[in-house]
Design a protein around this motif. Structure first.
Motif, PDB file in Angstrom:
ATOM      1  N   GLY A 274      47.198  42.390  41.083  1.00  0.00           N
ATOM      2  CA  GLY A 274      46.848  41.663  42.294  1.00  0.00           C
ATOM      3  C   GLY A 274      45.778  40.619  42.051  1.00  0.00           C
ATOM      4  N   ALA A 275      44.742  40.974  41.288  1.00  0.00           N
ATOM      5  CA  ALA A 275      43.647  40.041  41.013  1.00  0.00           C
ATOM      6  C   ALA A 275      44.130  38.849  40.201  1.00  0.00           C
ATOM      7  N   VAL A 276      44.986  39.114  39.210  1.00  0.00           N
ATOM      8  CA  VAL A 276      45.492  38.017  38.373  1.00  0.00           C
ATOM      9  C   VAL A 276      46.386  37.088  39.185  1.00  0.00           C
ATOM     10  N   ALA A 277      47.281  37.667  39.986  1.00  0.00           N
ATOM     11  CA  ALA A 277      48.173  36.836  40.792  1.00  0.00           C
ATOM     12  C   ALA A 277      47.410  36.053  41.859  1.00  0.00           C
ATOM     13  N   MET A 278      46.269  36.592  42.313  1.00  0.00           N
ATOM     14  CA  MET A 278      45.465  35.903  43.322  1.00  0.00           C
ATOM     15  C   MET A 278      44.810  34.639  42.789  1.00  0.00           C
TER      16      MET A 278
END
Length: 407
Positions: free
Chosen positions: A67-71
């Protein structure tokens, strides 16, 4: 076989280079057609990039950081907004003399991607599941993780590959007809539409008039508007930090609930601004608060849904549907917003508040949490929700009728 994501991004940047050349020479050629064609090419580039980038990032990241990377896509989108607002100031490239350079400045990120993308590996999931190349997948994971021990993650990918065995890449039409993906497609359509129809883009269009009504000098409005983009950038960064702690559903519901609150106060402030001299300042504050709330959840989390809710064979089609839907909604809201503003006047944000309420309710009732789960675990949970009759759980069919009189 679909094109690899990295190669697609590289080819897509050729549109940026072509558009920048047209922008740069449009004034010398005295051709508005070059500007229009350049804008068209930039639109194609933006549409492709905003679909492929989160998909590539989500597939390449471990489940603990997915989630953090895609954000980060949302962070750099907001950064692009702020950068455009800054370089568009009259002191930089916003004057009559150098506006072609302002339009052609899109060449900088395009060239940056063209030079750095070849250094990055392809998506490990694409290499293993779509191409069947275990060695290339292993090498890509080792490069991305910076460690040689990726055995556990490779086993998860092998299980996902086995689950996809015998399935072909689905087209958008097949995706819409597939009953096992009904909840995923519905979530994608509802929340993708809500993100574009929630009123955030209209806030940017409305900001100048609100700032002017609040007494901000005309020559200072351009500097005040930079604060709107900075708000979205700030909250996108904060969401990136906390998304793996609080989850996707919490961020989405919080964002839409806060947008409902601030949109309602904004509407009240517009209606009462002729009665109280301080109401324009409240309306101006609501603009910043609304954009901050949008950045908390809808701005970034919505783009992750197509990555996490669909498996490897359905994910490209899901992003196609999501991209077409969101850009169509954005186009329509750009067309009808002036008429909504003229027809509803101070109540212009009532429809957007209703959309935010619907987005919060749908997220709370129907969207499953995907934090910390593998793609296979998410698929199994969604299959259980889509096809409850085939999960083996006993179904209540009504009260049992006792036909025997034996005691």
């Amino acid at each position: 076989m679909p094109q690899p994501w990295k190669k697609s991004l590289l080819v897509n940047n050729s549109f940026v280079v072509a558009a920048a050349i047209m922008f740069g020479f449009s004034r010398k050629a005295r051709s508005c057609e070059m500007i229009m064609l350049g804008r068209l090419l930039m639109g194609v580039n933006a549409g492709v990039s905003m679909n492929i980038q989160p998909m590539y990032l989500g597939e390449s990241a471990p489940k603990e950081l997915r989630g953090a990377v895609a954000m980060t896509s949302a962070i750099f989108t907001a950064l692009g907004i702020v950068t455009g607002q800054v370089v568009g100031l009259s002191e930089f490239l916003g004057s009559r003399q150098v506006w072609p350079w302002l339009l052609a400045s899109c060449l900088v990120p395009g060239v940056l991607q063209l030079t750095t993308l070849p250094l990055l590996p392809e998506s490990p999931r694409y290499l293993l599941i779509d191409c069947g190349d275990t060695d290339a997948c292993l090498a890509a994971m080792k490069r991305l993780r910076g460690t040689g021990d990726v055995t556990g993650e490779l086993e998860e990918l092998e299980k996902e590959r086995a689950a996809c065995q015998g399935h072909h890449a689905q087209s958008p039409w097949e995706l819409l007809q597939n009953p096992t993906l009904r909840r995923q497609v519905t979530s994608l359509v509802v929340l993708g539409s809500a993100m574009e129809l929630c009123g955030n883009d209209s806030v940017y269009a409305y900001a100048s008039s609100v700032f002017r009504e609040a007494g901000v000098p005309e020559e200072k409005i351009q500097y005040t508007i930079i604060g709107t983009g900075s708000c979205e950038l700030l909250t996108a960064f904060i969401s990136c930090v906390v998304i793996e702690r609080v989850g996707r559903r919490v961020l989405l519901m919080t964002g839409y609930c806060l947008m409902t609150c601030w949109g309602s106060i904004f509407t009240a402030a517009l209606c009462l601004q002729s009665f109280f001299p301080w109401m324009p300042y409240l309306a101006m504050s609501c603009i910043f608060a609304f954009i901050l709330s949008f950045g908390i959840g809808p701005a970034g989390v919505t783009g992750i849904l197509a990555t996490e809710l669909f498996d490897q064979k359905a994910r490209p089609a899901a992003y196609t549907i999501c991209g077409v839907l969101m850009w169509t909604m954005l186009f329509l809201i750009g067309l009808v917003f002036p008429f909504i503003m003229e027809g509803l006047s101070h109540l212009v944000y009532v429809p957007f508040v209703c959309v935010c309420i619907c987005g919060a309710i749908y997220t709370g009732l129907f969207l499953p949490e995907t934090k910390g789960k593998t793609f296979l675990e998410i698929s199994k949970e969604l299959q259980r929700l889509n096809l409850p009759r085939q999960t083996g759980r006993p179904r209540w069919t009504g009260p049992e009728v006792i036909q025997s009189t034996k005691v």
